[in-house]
Write a protein that holds these residues in place. Structure first.
Motif, mmCIF file in Angstrom:
data_model
loop_
_atom_site.group_PDB
_atom_site.id
_atom_site.type_symbol
_atom_site.label_atom_id
_atom_site.label_comp_id
_atom_site.label_asym_id
_atom_site.label_seq_id
_atom_site.Cartn_x
_atom_site.Cartn_y
_atom_site.Cartn_z
ATOM 1 N N THR A 86 -73.723 72.303 -10.264
ATOM 2 C CA THR A 86 -73.008 71.550 -11.282
ATOM 3 C C THR A 86 -71.778 70.867 -10.700
ATOM 4 O O THR A 86 -71.493 69.711 -10.986
ATOM 5 C CB THR A 86 -72.575 72.480 -12.436
ATOM 6 O OG1 THR A 86 -73.733 73.095 -12.984
ATOM 7 C CG2 THR A 86 -71.873 71.692 -13.519
ATOM 8 N N ASN A 101 -74.975 68.821 -20.235
ATOM 9 C CA ASN A 101 -74.093 67.963 -19.442
ATOM 10 C C ASN A 101 -74.766 66.651 -19.043
ATOM 11 O O ASN A 101 -74.309 65.965 -18.132
ATOM 12 C CB ASN A 101 -73.655 68.720 -18.165
ATOM 13 C CG ASN A 101 -72.813 69.935 -18.482
ATOM 14 O OD1 ASN A 101 -71.898 69.859 -19.288
ATOM 15 N ND2 ASN A 101 -73.131 71.057 -17.865
ATOM 16 N N LYS A 122 -75.190 63.460 -20.238
ATOM 17 C CA LYS A 122 -74.458 62.193 -20.187
ATOM 18 C C LYS A 122 -73.301 62.249 -19.202
ATOM 19 O O LYS A 122 -72.993 61.256 -18.532
ATOM 20 C CB LYS A 122 -73.964 61.816 -21.583
ATOM 21 C CG LYS A 122 -75.095 61.386 -22.525
ATOM 22 C CD LYS A 122 -74.562 60.826 -23.833
ATOM 23 C CE LYS A 122 -75.701 60.330 -24.709
ATOM 24 N NZ LYS A 122 -75.222 59.750 -25.991
ATOM 25 N N ALA A 123 -72.687 63.416 -19.096
ATOM 26 C CA ALA A 123 -71.580 63.554 -18.142
ATOM 27 C C ALA A 123 -72.079 63.403 -16.711
ATOM 28 O O ALA A 123 -71.407 62.825 -15.849
ATOM 29 C CB ALA A 123 -70.906 64.912 -18.327
ATOM 30 N N THR A 167 -72.692 59.648 -16.034
ATOM 31 C CA THR A 167 -71.421 58.946 -15.847
ATOM 32 C C THR A 167 -70.809 59.243 -14.482
ATOM 33 O O THR A 167 -70.324 58.334 -13.793
ATOM 34 C CB THR A 167 -70.423 59.345 -16.956
ATOM 35 O OG1 THR A 167 -70.995 59.043 -18.226
ATOM 36 C CG2 THR A 167 -69.109 58.616 -16.784
ATOM 37 N N LYS A 168 -70.858 60.492 -14.079
ATOM 38 C CA LYS A 168 -70.226 60.902 -12.831
ATOM 39 C C LYS A 168 -70.891 60.292 -11.608
ATOM 40 O O LYS A 168 -70.234 59.999 -10.606
ATOM 41 C CB LYS A 168 -70.252 62.430 -12.729
ATOM 42 C CG LYS A 168 -69.570 62.971 -11.479
ATOM 43 C CD LYS A 168 -69.556 64.487 -11.487
ATOM 44 C CE LYS A 168 -68.866 65.033 -10.227
ATOM 45 N NZ LYS A 168 -68.842 66.514 -10.224
#
Length: 477
Positions: A97, A349, A351-352, A355-356
């Protein structure tokens, strides 16, 4: 005969197609043997995979092998394997992660690192194996190591990653070893996550009885009715009776959730729109002549590089009643839900993660397409020179352009295939139950249902003054 350049390009295309290995297919024979309880076939199968594997996959194969030996009841071999996995995992302290879940091109080429809660499970299984071997002292050593990991996670990870099954069993072991303060600490840790739980209250009452602590016996008196203690006739008796021994049932239930493909990348509207914008920026930044639509066209067959965890054995993951001498003694408490933890850790997680890693992914996609187009032009130019010398024709030139274009799209699409590697033999959840019995031999069974497979014993033997730890694996095929 095709020109050498076309043959070479075709070879590259097939090589790229085969480079993104599908872990589900690789482990299929081993997994089928394991879930059929054919351990004598599963063991050489996983050994062959381990020996043929690259270093990047070895941790995962060791975890699978350790679980197979554990379910077989070969606890010594299981510990040898899990300890090797532990040593390997100690060198990989950063979780997937934190690395963005390995969401990069050539994702399948990265090391399988495992998550922090999986590294805790490795230590848990070593401790559990020691319990099955009757070695409480070494089990306690590993529970202490495990507790250190959980303390670290407490400050940096969500509560769902905590392992209450390990904490509870550690408390039981500590009680038996006379380390009452250690047991009390673990109970307090659990109370923060599951306060007012009647089973936990009953365990606190038992600890108070063992310490002869009248104050705590009064404090946790509400838990006394939930303590299950029986004589040989399976009549309820007071847990304070001197000749009772404890039986701890560790129920490893169901098949864990596994990673599956989300489908085509461009079918995900959120991902497609976000990627389009990132590719446009990458093209401007790189100063190349490729178009956004051209780049996206190469991704028409690409899978979403972020997999999704899905449950696969809901029925087998349920709580089940246990029967001793035909008496229903109830079910065990689910104290560690591995599937739920894996799904929350990964799926929530989504969408995060996009984006990252979006910018990095876009740059790599554009670079791959540009490189492929450059190779295509070079081959076409070479064919043009050959044609001047009478060495080619329009058909071959067209085939070259077609193959080069196909290779560009194929290469780009294949390098962002999802990484489906995950621990497939681990149970969906861990359930724990403690009862007290007088010494003697008892019949034992697990609540049945259609398709249920279990290694539960037909009988158990309870010895005076000696705890009995039962490791039971069950699932539905």
């Amino acid at each position: 005969m095709f020109p050498k350049s076309l043959s070479f390009l075709a070879i590259i295309g097939f090589a790229v197609l085969g480079c993104a290995s599908d872990y589900k297919k690789l482990i299929e024979a081993t997994e089928n043997a394991y879930f059929s309880k054919n351990y004598d076939s599963a063991i050489p199968s996983i050994r062959a995979l381990y020996e043929d594997s690259a270093t990047k996959d070895r941790l995962l194969y060791l975890m699978e092998a350790g679980m197979i030996f554990h379910s077989k009841g070969d606890y010594e071999s299981s510990n040898k394997v899990f300890k090797e996995a532990e040593d390997l995992s100690e060198n990989i302290k950063t979780s997937i992660t934190k690395e963005g879940l390995a969401f990069l091109l050539s994702d399948n080429e990265s090391n399988y690192t495992g998550e922090d809660f999986e590294r805790v499970m490795i230590k848990y299984f070593v401790a559990s194996n020691y319990l099955m071997l009757g070695d409480l002292e070494n089990a306690k050593i590993y529970f202490r190591r495990l507790d250190f990991e959980l303390k670290e996670m407490k400050f940096i990870a969500s509560e769902y990653r905590q392992n209450n099954a390990a904490r509870l069993i550690d408390a039981f072991v500590s009680e038996k070893l006379g380390r009452y303060n250690d047991a009390r600490v673990q109970f307090r840790n659990m109370e923060q996550l599951m306060s007012n739980n009647p089973v936990l209250m009953s365990d606190r009452y038992v600890l108070a009885v063992r310490e002869n602590d009248s104050r705590d016996m009064g404090k946790y008196a509400k838990g006394a009715p939930f303590v299950q203690a029986y004589n040989q006739s399976m009549q309820r008796v007071d847990v304070k009776s001197s000749n009772l021994s404890e039986v701890i049932i560790i129920h490893e239930a169901g098949k864990s959730a596994t990673k599956e493909s989300r489908g085509k990348l461009l079918e995900d509207e959120y991902f497609a729109v976000a990627l389009q914008g990132a590719i446009q920026i990458a093209i401007r930044t790189e100063g190349v002549g490729a178009s956004v639509s051209g780049v996206l066209a190469t991704l028409s067959t690409a899978e979403n590089p972020i997999p999704i965890y899905k449950e696969r054995d809901v029925e087998g993951s349920n709580k089940r009643h246990f029967y001793i001498n035909g008496t229903d003694v109830g079910s065990a408490e689910i104290l560690n839900n591995y599937s739920d933890t894996a799904m929350k850790n990964f799926n929530d997680n989504y969408k995060a993660i996009i984006t990252k890693n979006l910018s990095s992914l876009a740059v790599k996609i554009v670079a791959a397409v540009v490189a492929s187009e450059a190779a295509s032009r070079a081959i076409e130019s070479s064919m043009g020179n050959r044609k001047k010398k009478g060495e080619g024709d329009d058909l071959v030139s067209s085939l070259i352009r077609l193959a080069a274009g196909a290779a560009a799209g194929l290469a780009t699409a294949q390098t962002i295939a999802p990484d489906l590697r995950c621990w497939r033999t681990i149970p969906a959840n861990f359930q724990v139950k403690r009862i007290f019995l007088e010494p003697g031999e008892y019949s034992f069974s697990l609540e049945e249902s259609a398709g249920l497979i279990t290694n539960a014993p037909d009988k158990i033997v309870v010895e005076e003054g000696k705890p009995l730890f039962l490791s039971i694996r069950s699932y539905v095929n």
